[in-house]
Design a protein around this motif. Structure first.
Motif, PDB file in Angstrom:
ATOM      1  N   ILE A   1      48.829  49.147  36.166  1.00  0.00           N
ATOM      2  CA  ILE A   1      48.862  47.634  35.956  1.00  0.00           C
ATOM      3  C   ILE A   1      49.494  47.050  37.472  1.00  0.00           C
ATOM      4  N   ASN A   2      50.242  47.950  38.025  1.00  0.00           N
ATOM      5  CA  ASN A   2      51.029  47.609  39.524  1.00  0.00           C
ATOM      6  C   ASN A   2      49.826  47.432  40.161  1.00  0.00           C
ATOM      7  N   ASN A   3      48.991  48.431  40.293  1.00  0.00           N
ATOM      8  CA  ASN A   3      47.781  48.341  41.304  1.00  0.00           C
ATOM      9  C   ASN A   3      46.963  47.161  41.275  1.00  0.00           C
ATOM     10  N   CYS A   4      46.670  46.798  39.965  1.00  0.00           N
ATOM     11  CA  CYS A   4      45.999  45.550  39.504  1.00  0.00           C
ATOM     12  C   CYS A   4      46.401  44.244  40.191  1.00  0.00           C
ATOM     13  N   TRP A   5      47.852  44.325  39.768  1.00  0.00           N
ATOM     14  CA  TRP A   5      48.680  43.019  40.055  1.00  0.00           C
ATOM     15  C   TRP A   5      48.901  43.026  41.929  1.00  0.00           C
ATOM     16  N   ASN A   6      48.970  44.130  42.312  1.00  0.00           N
ATOM     17  CA  ASN A   6      48.896  44.085  43.967  1.00  0.00           C
ATOM     18  C   ASN A   6      47.616  43.883  44.292  1.00  0.00           C
ATOM     19  N   LYS A   7      46.332  43.942  43.816  1.00  0.00           N
ATOM     20  CA  LYS A   7      45.050  43.556  43.968  1.00  0.00           C
ATOM     21  C   LYS A   7      44.892  41.927  43.878  1.00  0.00           C
ATOM     22  N   ILE A   8      45.397  41.479  42.591  1.00  0.00           N
ATOM     23  CA  ILE A   8      45.317  40.046  42.449  1.00  0.00           C
ATOM     24  C   ILE A   8      46.229  39.180  43.260  1.00  0.00           C
ATOM     25  N   THR A   9      47.507  39.437  43.800  1.00  0.00           N
ATOM     26  CA  THR A   9      48.468  38.675  44.574  1.00  0.00           C
ATOM     27  C   THR A   9      47.744  39.028  45.995  1.00  0.00           C
ATOM     28  N   TYR A  10      46.935  39.921  46.183  1.00  0.00           N
ATOM     29  CA  TYR A  10      46.500  40.140  47.666  1.00  0.00           C
ATOM     30  C   TYR A  10      45.397  39.004  47.883  1.00  0.00           C
ATOM     31  N   ALA A  11      44.545  38.561  46.623  1.00  0.00           N
ATOM     32  CA  ALA A  11      43.567  37.703  46.565  1.00  0.00           C
ATOM     33  C   ALA A  11      43.983  36.232  46.454  1.00  0.00           C
ATOM     34  N   PHE A  12      45.309  36.179  45.650  1.00  0.00           N
ATOM     35  CA  PHE A  12      45.892  34.933  45.529  1.00  0.00           C
ATOM     36  C   PHE A  12      47.152  34.949  45.878  1.00  0.00           C
ATOM     37  N   PRO A  13      47.688  35.068  47.359  1.00  0.00           N
ATOM     38  CA  PRO A  13      48.901  35.117  47.732  1.00  0.00           C
ATOM     39  C   PRO A  13      49.904  33.951  47.114  1.00  0.00           C
TER      40      PRO A  13
END
Length: 774
Positions: A8-20
């Motif tokens: 879950i943490n990895n998915c959230w990091n990827k999402i915030t990377y796309a949507f800072p």
């Protein structure tokens, strides 16, 4: 499938990377390939809707906390126009750059939104970018400061001034200021202002902020410019039409400037952009109405002066007529003009001829403005009421009707009536126009339109007879005051009046003019009588022989003439009786003029004076000193009149007051000097003496005319015992149709009978009049 916390943490990091924005930042190095992988993770997790809504929440939060405060921080309440211009430009530039920073994120959000199963609108917009602009606009406006319009007004004021003056020549001396940016020509910044203006307008249009942010300020500013332009162009000038110039200015300057605002500098809107075309069209419609409204209001404030200067001011009247069709100011015009007339015209300080002149101009101007006559009927009602209560109104009207020379508007109207075709064609059915909504339904529209100026003046009193009687009195005064009578001119006026009022009404006046011509013939015959001439070698006389029953009543004045004058008039009467047989003369010694010569030392004065003044000075020829009472005894003239009229010879320097009410003849050379020194006083007293009417006043005449009814009324009540008012009025109509003035209204008869009741000559019981018992 279950996910560990690490997944879950990895998915959230990827999402915030796309949507800072989810971490309150805007910048990222995420590539398209990386985002495709992240997008697959989001879809795989099935959280597209949640992530989309979460992103929008963070975008709204970022705009509210960072973008909007930064934007409004530049909206300072500054007085310097150039500083305000720069602040607004800077605010819009920063806002535009902030919005541009969201471009990459909005593109990814669009892809994410399209993958959602519901794909619901974002802030009522299906397009993500449009939804973002809606969010930006609502966030900005939710934090609107109080004085936000100050720097916007500065921005548009400077840019419009440059645009309005961009076509002016600039080949002037270097120390002359530029009328666009108000800098010296060497430092002219007009091109910079135009560039910034176009660039800022383009950014506001792209952000869809133009109308919501600047619309009201822009509208207020343009309205102020329209007002100032109208004031500058139109104040005090009535002989030129300004509507076409104003319409052209609105189209070529204001609307051209607005088009460039909406189209980022382009002079024409995009042919395929209906939104911009509609916005410009609505703005033009609104500003056109405001132009007509403002111009009409200005002209309404000036309307009294416009009317006074009519017909020279007809172009201004034409403008008002056009604008009234495009605005709702008709009632405002009526109220304002009515108040202006009552305030500036209807008060004792204005002479009746001046009121009549203004009234005639009002009739002509308002007839041109509103052919239906409704505005005229509404506005002039106070004038008619006021004129009805002025004693000299009728005489002023009649004097103007028969005045000589150009400038007498009623005389021109009378002549115009004579030349008009009496059988004018009726209005064609297909040209019929209904009355305005404010028209009085009780008044026939054809009557309202057909009434000419003279008819309207007659209708003030409701009787032609009153005007005819006043003309008869005026004609009598004029005939008696002239030593040489121009009967041709008087006959011309009479013929014109007969066309207007009818021949029967003016029959008495025809007899009066005939008396003048008959008098000339009779005087010539009497002067050929050798017996008469043998007795009257010292002086000659010419008599005006009047048919008493056809002339108006004269003032009841007495004057005892010197004996030699009496003998001369008696001889004239005998010659007349010999000539006419069964007729005699009843002399009016106080009327006419006397040519006299007065010898003072070596000088001789030749004067034309009244019979009173001639009689007075002749008594001083026989006796150089007289008291006022002695003159009263010998001349049979009241002391008050003597005291007033003797001032004529005092002003001439021929008579002086030795002691109170004791007068002596002045024969020394001092009298000549006094005569020269008091020339102006002499002229004034002469004019006053000549201007005094020989006829009885209108009130006295009317009292005498009504007295004619009394014998009939006494006979009626003797035979019938008692009668009501309306029955007496009906019976009198059978006897009152021959002589001028013998018509009597019901109200006038009531007042006459009430006078008789107060003098105990009648008794009123209930509603019946009867004679008192002996």
């Amino acid at each position: 499938m279950s996910y560990s916390q690490c997944d879950i943490n990895n998915c959230w990091n990827k999402i915030t990377y796309a949507f800072p924005i989810l971490t309150d930042t805007l910048f990222t190095d995420c590539t398209n390939e990386e985002y495709d992988e992240i997008h697959r993770v989001i879809v795989g997790l099935g959280v597209q809707i949640k992530i989309r809504d979460l992103i929008l929440i963070h975008i709204e939060k970022y705009l509210r906390q960072h973008v909007a405060p930064s934007f409004w921080a530049k909206f300072q309440n500054v007085e310097e126009e150039l500083k305000g211009f720069q602040l607004f430009k800077s605010a819009v530039n920063d806002l535009y750059e902030s919005a541009a920073n969201f471009a990459g994120m909005l593109k990814r959000l669009t892809t994410l939104n399209n993958s959602c199963c519901d794909n619901k609108p974002i802030f009522l917009e299906k397009d993500v970018t449009l939804g973002f602009k809606q969010l930006l606009r609502s966030t900005l406006l939710s934090q609107l400061p109080l004085n936000f319009q100050v720097i916007i007004n500065h921005f548009y004021k400077i840019s419009f001034n440059v645009f309005d003056n961009e076509n002016e020549t600039s080949d002037m001396a270097e120390d002359v200021m530029c009328s666009g940016c108000w800098n010296e020509y060497t430092d002219c910044s007009c091109s910079y202002i135009v560039k910034v203006f176009y660039d800022t307008s383009r950014k506001l249009v792209e952000l869809q902020l133009l109308e919501r942010l600047t619309g009201q300020v822009l509208t207020n500013f343009i309205q102020m410019r329209i007002e100032s332009h109208i004031q500058k162009l139109c104040t005090g000038t009535f002989d030129v039409s300004h509507i076409s110039f104003l319409e052209n200015w609105l189209e070529t300057t204001v609307m051209s400037w607005l088009t460039r605002i909406y189209c980022a500098g382009s002079s024409k809107p995009p042919p395929d952009d209906k939104n911009i075309q509609n916005a410009i069209a609505k703005f033009k419609q609104k500003l056109s109405y405001y132009l007509y409204f403002t111009y009409t209001k200005l002209r309404i404030d000036q309307l009294f002066n416009i009317i006074i200067e009519y017909p020279d001011s007809q172009p201004a009247v034409d403008d008002i007529k056009l604008c009234l069709e495009k605005t709702d100011l008709r009632s405002t015009l009526c109220k304002k003009l009515k108040t202006e007339i009552e305030t500036r015209l209807l008060h004792p300080g204005v002479n009746t001829p001046d009121i009549l002149t203004a009234y005639i101009s009002t009739i002509r101007a308002l007839r041109h403005l509103d052919p239906s006559g409704v505005i005229l009927e509404t506005v002039t009602d106070p004038v008619r009421n006021y004129l009805r209560n002025r004693e000299d109104t009728v005489r002023s009207v009649v004097s103007s009707l028969t005045a000589e020379g150009a400038g007498s508007e009623l005389a021109e109207e009378l002549a115009k009536f004579a030349t008009d075709d009496e059988n004018e064609q009726e209005e064609a059915w297909d040209e019929w126009v209904p009355d305005p909504v404010d028209a009085d339904p009780k008044v026939n529209s054809s009557d309202r339109k057909a009434s000419d100026i003279i008819s309207m003046l007659v209708n003030v009193y409701g009787s032609k007879e009153l005007f005819v009687n006043e003309y008869r009195t005026l004609l009598a005064d004029r005939l008696l005051a002239q030593s040489v009578i121009n009967t041709e001119k008087e006959i011309r006026y009479l013929e014109l009046l007969k066309l207007r009022f009818g021949e029967s009404q003016l029959h008495f006046c025809e007899v009066m003019l005939k008396d003048v011509s008959d008098s000339k013939r009779i005087n010539a015959l009497i002067h050929q009588d050798k017996n008469f001439m043998a007795l009257n070698e010292k002086f000659t006389s010419n008599a005006m022989i009047l048919s008493a029953q056809f002339w108006p009543p004269f003032k009841d004045e007495s004057l005892a003439l010197p004996d030699e004058i009496k003998q001369h008039l008696e001889a004239y009467t005998k010659s007349f009786e010999a000539l006419k047989g069964n007729r005699t003369l009843n002399w009016k010694p106080h009327l006419g003029t006397v040519n006299i010569s007065i010898e003072i030392g070596e000088k001789t004065l030749d004067l034309t004076v009244s019979p009173f003044n001639a009689t007075l000075i002749m008594h001083f020829q026989d006796k150089p000193e007289w008291s006022l009472d002695e003159l009263h005894q010998v001349m049979k003239v009241p002391v008050t009149i003597l005291r007033r009229k003797i001032t004529y010879w005092q002003s001439m320097g021929l008579i002086s007051e030795k002691s109170p009410d004791y007068f002596v003849l002045v024969e020394s050379s001092d009298g000549n000097r006094s005569h020269v020194a008091t020339g102006q006083v002499q002229e004034m007293i002469c004019e006053d003496d000549e201007a005094e009417s020989a006829m009885a006043s209108a009130h006295d005449q009317r009292e005498g005319e009504l007295q004619v009814f009394w014998s009939y009324i006494v006979g009626m009540l003797t035979n019938l015992d008692s009668l009501p008012l309306d029955r007496i009025h009906q019976m009198l109509k059978m006897f009152a149709s021959q002589a001028p003035g013998t018509e009597c209204s019901l109200q006038e008869l009531r007042q006459f009978l009430d006078t008789k009741v107060r003098s105990h000559q009648l008794v009123l019981q209930g509603s019946l009049y009867k004679l008192p018992k002996p």
